[in-house]
Design a protein around this motif. Sequence first.
Motif, mmCIF file in Angstrom:
data_model
loop_
_atom_site.group_PDB
_atom_site.id
_atom_site.type_symbol
_atom_site.label_atom_id
_atom_site.label_comp_id
_atom_site.label_asym_id
_atom_site.label_seq_id
_atom_site.Cartn_x
_atom_site.Cartn_y
_atom_site.Cartn_z
ATOM 1 N N ALA A 8 0.831 -1.207 0.000
ATOM 2 C CA ALA A 8 0.000 0.000 0.000
ATOM 3 C C ALA A 8 0.865 1.257 0.000
ATOM 4 C CB ALA A 8 -0.925 -0.012 1.218
ATOM 5 N N ALA A 11 1.157 4.106 -2.946
ATOM 6 C CA ALA A 11 0.904 5.520 -2.651
ATOM 7 C C ALA A 11 1.992 6.413 -3.240
ATOM 8 C CB ALA A 11 0.807 5.727 -1.144
ATOM 9 N N THR A 37 -3.662 11.414 0.208
ATOM 10 C CA THR A 37 -4.808 10.616 0.662
ATOM 11 C C THR A 37 -4.411 9.158 0.857
ATOM 12 O OG1 THR A 37 -6.361 12.077 -0.495
ATOM 13 C CG2 THR A 37 -7.150 9.876 0.097
ATOM 14 N N ALA A 38 -3.648 8.631 -0.090
ATOM 15 C CA ALA A 38 -3.229 7.228 -0.004
ATOM 16 C C ALA A 38 -2.297 7.001 1.184
ATOM 17 C CB ALA A 38 -2.548 6.809 -1.298
ATOM 18 N N ASN A 97 -2.247 8.735 3.975
ATOM 19 C CA ASN A 97 -3.079 8.786 5.182
ATOM 20 C C ASN A 97 -3.838 7.479 5.383
ATOM 21 O OD1 ASN A 97 -2.882 11.263 6.696
ATOM 22 N ND2 ASN A 97 -3.661 12.328 4.892
ATOM 23 N N THR A 98 -4.240 6.865 4.287
ATOM 24 C CA THR A 98 -4.930 5.573 4.371
ATOM 25 C C THR A 98 -3.998 4.496 4.921
ATOM 26 O OG1 THR A 98 -6.363 6.154 2.504
ATOM 27 C CG2 THR A 98 -6.176 3.820 3.057
ATOM 28 N N GLU A 135 -3.926 4.893 8.632
ATOM 29 C CA GLU A 135 -5.166 4.472 9.288
ATOM 30 C C GLU A 135 -5.334 2.954 9.278
ATOM 31 O OE1 GLU A 135 -8.155 6.576 7.186
ATOM 32 O OE2 GLU A 135 -7.543 8.553 7.941
ATOM 33 N N ASP A 136 -4.974 2.329 8.164
ATOM 34 C CA ASP A 136 -5.204 0.888 8.026
ATOM 35 C C ASP A 136 -4.091 0.027 8.611
ATOM 36 O OD1 ASP A 136 -7.494 1.611 6.739
ATOM 37 O OD2 ASP A 136 -6.798 1.115 4.715
#
Length: 236
Positions: free
Chosen positions: A77, A81, A91-92, A94-95, A98-99
């Motif tokens: 991931a 990004a 955005t990627a 930050n994902t 979070e994940d």
Amino acid sequence: MSKQQSSFELNDLRENSHVEQYNGILDQLDLPPGIVEFLQKNQRKIWTVVTIIAVVIISTALYDSYSTYSLNKAAKAYDAALLLEGEQRATALNTVKEDFSSTPSAVWGQIQLTHIDQEAGKYKEAIDRLESLKSELGKEDLLNPLVLANLGALYEQNQQLDKAVAAYELLHKREGYEALALSNLGRLYESMEKKEQAVATYQRYMSLTEKKGEAGPAQNSLARDMVQASLNRILQ
């Protein structure tokens, strides 16, 4: 009554068959009589302990497998990004945080987001992000010096010079980063017109790099020349 007796007899027969089988195994092991007697008396407890140990081993193996899977997924991931641009990249990243919050990829994602904020002139956002990351990493984390160096630079850019000094002083305590911290501190003291502190810090840098030869001959020579030029300028 006969049915109850037959039921009890059947249970006794099953239990006795298990005991005989267990005793037969012990006999084949040719153990001392004392150990055999102990095992016979405590076989239920022993099997309970064995079962618990087996469960722990299986659980650990499953957790390790899941952790490896999560790390690999987080790394993919993060790599994906970095291939994006602009807001999509932010955005990627930050994902990823979070994940996969507990993975190295999430940490590097936060560092990348700091660079994005810095390039956009969002120094406060970048500083807040790094301060949060610093508290998460802990003092002995290998990434801590990188965070401290970036924090010092950001505080400088944001004209928060006292906080920049504090960041570089923390960096100076990390082995292998003393020279970098001293050169930055000397420059800061000079810009703050604290000449005595600047001279003392630059001299400490010169002494340290002369002894240790840090950062390789060419780079070290250039850095030393720059510090020496600063010293000469102050002492004129």
